[in-house]
Design an enzyme around this catalytic site. Structure first.
Site, PDB file in Angstrom:
ATOM      1  N   HIS A  27     -11.332  74.080 -35.862  1.00  0.00           N
ATOM      2  CA  HIS A  27     -11.824  74.300 -34.501  1.00  0.00           C
ATOM      3  C   HIS A  27     -10.630  74.346 -33.559  1.00  0.00           C
ATOM      4  CE1 HIS A  27     -14.575  74.367 -31.136  1.00  0.00           C
ATOM      5  NE2 HIS A  27     -13.848  73.431 -30.555  1.00  0.00           N
TER       6      HIS A  27
ATOM      7  N   LEU B 196     -22.693  70.538 -34.726  1.00  0.00           N
ATOM      8  CA  LEU B 196     -21.605  71.459 -34.391  1.00  0.00           C
ATOM      9  C   LEU B 196     -20.313  70.719 -34.019  1.00  0.00           C
ATOM     10  CD1 LEU B 196     -20.788  74.437 -33.872  1.00  0.00           C
ATOM     11  CD2 LEU B 196     -21.483  74.093 -31.498  1.00  0.00           C
ATOM     12  N   ASP B 197     -19.220  71.061 -34.696  1.00  0.00           N
ATOM     13  CA  ASP B 197     -17.883  70.533 -34.376  1.00  0.00           C
ATOM     14  C   ASP B 197     -17.864  69.004 -34.324  1.00  0.00           C
ATOM     15  OD1 ASP B 197     -17.029  73.148 -34.173  1.00  0.00           O
ATOM     16  OD2 ASP B 197     -17.453  73.256 -32.042  1.00  0.00           O
ATOM     17  N   ASP B 198     -18.615  68.388 -35.217  1.00  0.00           N
ATOM     18  CA  ASP B 198     -18.745  66.930 -35.134  1.00  0.00           C
ATOM     19  C   ASP B 198     -18.443  66.217 -36.446  1.00  0.00           C
ATOM     20  OD1 ASP B 198     -19.504  64.662 -33.482  1.00  0.00           O
ATOM     21  OD2 ASP B 198     -21.161  64.447 -34.924  1.00  0.00           O
TER      22      ASP B 198
ATOM     23  N   GLY C 193     -17.631  73.507 -29.243  1.00  0.00           N
ATOM     24  CA  GLY C 193     -18.450  74.674 -28.932  1.00  0.00           C
ATOM     25  C   GLY C 193     -17.628  75.896 -28.606  1.00  0.00           C
TER      26      GLY C 193
END
Lengths: 296, 296, 296, 296
Positions: C204, C239-241, C213
């Site tokens: 990311h 998401l992205d976690d 995000g």
């Protein structure tokens, strides 16, 4: 008729230089979009260095540019300035020299093709054939430097001389602005450097002035340093001694033997060389004796 | 009866070392809480290095510890190990040597008083009186090294000899484990180093092996490097040449003259020295010839 | 019959684990060449993590290895360990997912082909055709993910479902060990992640948890941060976690607009992803809840 | 009559600004020794920012300076510039607010006393008495903020109000230019910030916008980030949300629990705050909406 120019100049430091140059640009309808200056104020004969990016966007851009050049030439007499004035939208032409290692070449090809470095890689010279397929993939001419010249005996000096003559001949076919030694691993003769009369950027795999010459990673391993580095510099006639353009380092530890240092070092070698080339093509470097001013 | 010990050892690399040491610890009810090992596997006579932190928390802690020592001594014969076994909760005693510059001394005093470095600063030696108030503020003995010895002529070598004798005498009043040269700026005689027979940590204000000796920032400025560094190392009889413990660097640019480098460099000097001292007091450093293994 | 294995395991922390494992290895003639351990000692239910690399070089290597596995399985009952035991000389197979951007893919292909990452890139999936020539150059299968399925209407959810079914079918033809999202730019459905049941590493382009995000560089520019970053993490259903594997940062300044951040960021994106993949293929990562232990 | 001035200004970007300002300086015998500019060229209403350091060394320096001010004021009408013109040799006066932690205060006191930061620390406010001896050692007034106001009940809001009134009264005795919150750990009321009407620099112990508010190191530990940071920013009415001046980061690993992060973080907290203060006192910062332009 939109134009964008980059002006770099240096001269003995004297009051009024900035005003004089600004006035020329203003009177010719230029808009300054970037500006950096430096004065070596602490020394006996202070010297002044400046980089200005400006735009000419009127319909008189060409005429204004011509005027600016006339006026800058006049400043030569008043302030003894040495300047270069380049079109931001024109790519510089590079010849890249490589040997067998590919990482620096790849980095330059990739950053050029992605637009991160605004450059034209005109041709690639190598004393080995192994990287020709990479050159092909990127549609760049690949020129193999022969080491076998008919009718000549095996004298090393003669062969090097023949090779350098070969290179000069081949290079004449391209409109080369500067040379990049992307791990070429061979020393260029003073004669060749003089005949070439162009800037040559080299990457050395150590944090200079530590570990010049051969096998710097082995030297670093033997010394037990905790950080290794890479150095991009202009080539002069002395080995690994020209003006330093850019350096970077990476932390290592006892787990890394000389081979491990080599692997870790490759990443900073290619990054440092790519940054130095980017600085050069964007006219961010001004020579100052055996040092560089880099308006990064 | 909760105890926490740190064991560091080295020996020629041989199968079974880890198992042998682990067995000793396990059989004496020790709980390993940290463990690091290294083998110089790539060389002819591979050597093995290890650091283990373990807890003894039964009511038999003292007895277990005694047993562990007996067993470790037995390993001396089998594996030729050299070891140190230290109590994690006992502070090492340092004598700090300074001259006029305060930044490295301050950093050590702060980090010690804040608990970041688990150390006892037993005394501060200096050939100048300027830092005595700092020592007072932190309640540390300050010992001024005289340069004027009655009845002696002005011979430099004799004065240095007298000073070193003075230092040895004074230091004997404290139970010193190691010495820190926090910008002492004077070369210690081989004789003094041998008489002392303790580890000496020095901070040199360059990225060694670049710029050893005097005025490294001026050397760096003249060379035009783009990054400067600092190096903490053990002192041996050769100037700025002992085993490197820790290094760090800081990016500079053309705006920094030699004085500017000195200012920027102070920050990494004190950080690098503080880290090296922290490594030492936590028994994270093992000597390996003229290099160090640091289990950071 | 020389073998080299890497063992990673975790279990509730308890005295004697290290000794027990070391004993198994010693009794089966293994030579430990690397070892790292960690205990989350500060929390309520401390957990223990360990990575050991060992060699089996006798003619009984195969038999010893079989024994080691039997003994390790016995430890499951005693210490509740979860372990993985992998052959260091066997490459893991990856499927790489890309979209249009090439820099992360190139970095993985280079570092794999140069031997810096010991990996087999089995195939490349993409929803665009633009990177197929790169895949060809490196002789890696390139699988285009269609977005047009005959007879189906344009419903986005159905199309994504069809695409994921297509991917699962195609991937079944390869013996994939894990997935790399090298700027795939699309969110995978929870259903797909579960069906896949393999580790997925994503890059990311921000320093998470800042700017998750879409358009993180624009978010960073609007916020006016002075440093930007990139984060490699395992993918979970949010998401992205997922658990962070590796991060790095680069200094920026006011000259960089959002496009400038994107350019500078690409360099750390590819470096961070390459490091995370290298950690993974060398079995240096152990999951610890929603975090990772990385024995770098 | 040697004078050195620093001019910082911003205005809507328009052709001729640089020339106009340079002309004013040239005609008044000023010698430009440093110059930096920036234009937010990519946005709709581009804005221009500039910092110029110049010397006036003739016997007419005072008169020239007066002229320059007159001319700069005229530019207000033409270019809508907002400017500050400060004497480089005049120290700014700061009030520092602390609580119990000493590291940021120490760093500022030391860098000020060593001359690395050209600042006058006029007074130190604290809601605890523990750091008064440090203030004494550096001969700086220490003002204890009481929390017990006779005749007032224990209402928290009233007490805070009384404290802020107390601070404003005390501060009026000093000629304060700006405020430094060196780990003050308390939120200032919007009312107080408005009454003060001075720049306030705060240090927050996270890499903002990650982990604003309380206990950022615990938040970072829970999230499992691989790098932590510190952020110096101007204070506005929203918590940890004002324009970022400077940030830095430090790599951590799984060995560091929340307490370990706190220890490692202290080093970057004090470095980042010191750099931000240095930028401010050297007039290197220009506000640009909720962001800063820093001519570092």
């Amino acid at each position: 008729m939109n134009k964008k120019l980059v002006l770099i100049f240096s001269c003995p430091d004297k009051k009024g230089i900035v005003a004089a140059v600004s006035k020329i640009l203003f009177e010719n309808d230029a808009n300054i979009v970037e500006s950096n200056q430096h004065s070596t104020k602490s020394v006996k004969n202070p010297h002044f260095y400046m980089r200005i990016v400006f735009e000419l966007d009127s319909i008189f851009a060409e005429k204004n540019l011509a005027n600016i050049k006339i006026k800058l030439n006049e400043l030569r007499n008043i302030f003894a300035i040495e300047y270069e004035l380049n079109d931001v939208f024109v790519r510089k032409n590079a010849a890249i020299f490589v040997s067998k290692e590919d990482h620096c070449l790849y980095e330059l090809l990739w950053q050029t093709s992605s637009g991160d470095i605004f450059l034209n890689i005109a041709c690639i010279f190598s004393n080995h054939k192994v990287l020709s397929s990479v050159a092909n993939f990127y549609n760049v001419s690949f020129i193999y430097i022969p080491s076998d010249f008919n009718g000549l005996n095996n004298d090393e000096i003669i062969i090097r001389h023949m090779q350098e003559r070969f290179i000069l001949n081949e290079m004449a076919k391209y409109d080369i602005d500067f040379i990049i030694l992307a791990k070429y691993m061979r020393v260029l003769s003073a004669n060749f450097i003089n005949s070439l009369n162009k800037k040559i950027i080299n990457i050395h795999h150590s944090f200079l002035p530590s570990f010049p010459g051969a096998k710097p990673y082995h030297q670093a391993y033997e010394k037990g340093v905790k950080i290794i580095g890479a150095t991009a510099h202009f080539v002069n006639e002395k080995l690994d001694d020209g003006p330093i353009i850019e350096q970077d380092v990476i932390r290592i530890n006892h787990e890394d033997d000389a081979e491990g240092l080599k692997k870790k070092g490759k990443i900073i070698e290619r990054m440092v060389l790519a940054r130095a080339v980017k600085f050069f093509v964007e006219d961010r470097i001004i020579l100052s004796g055996n040092k560089t001013i880099v308006f990064a």
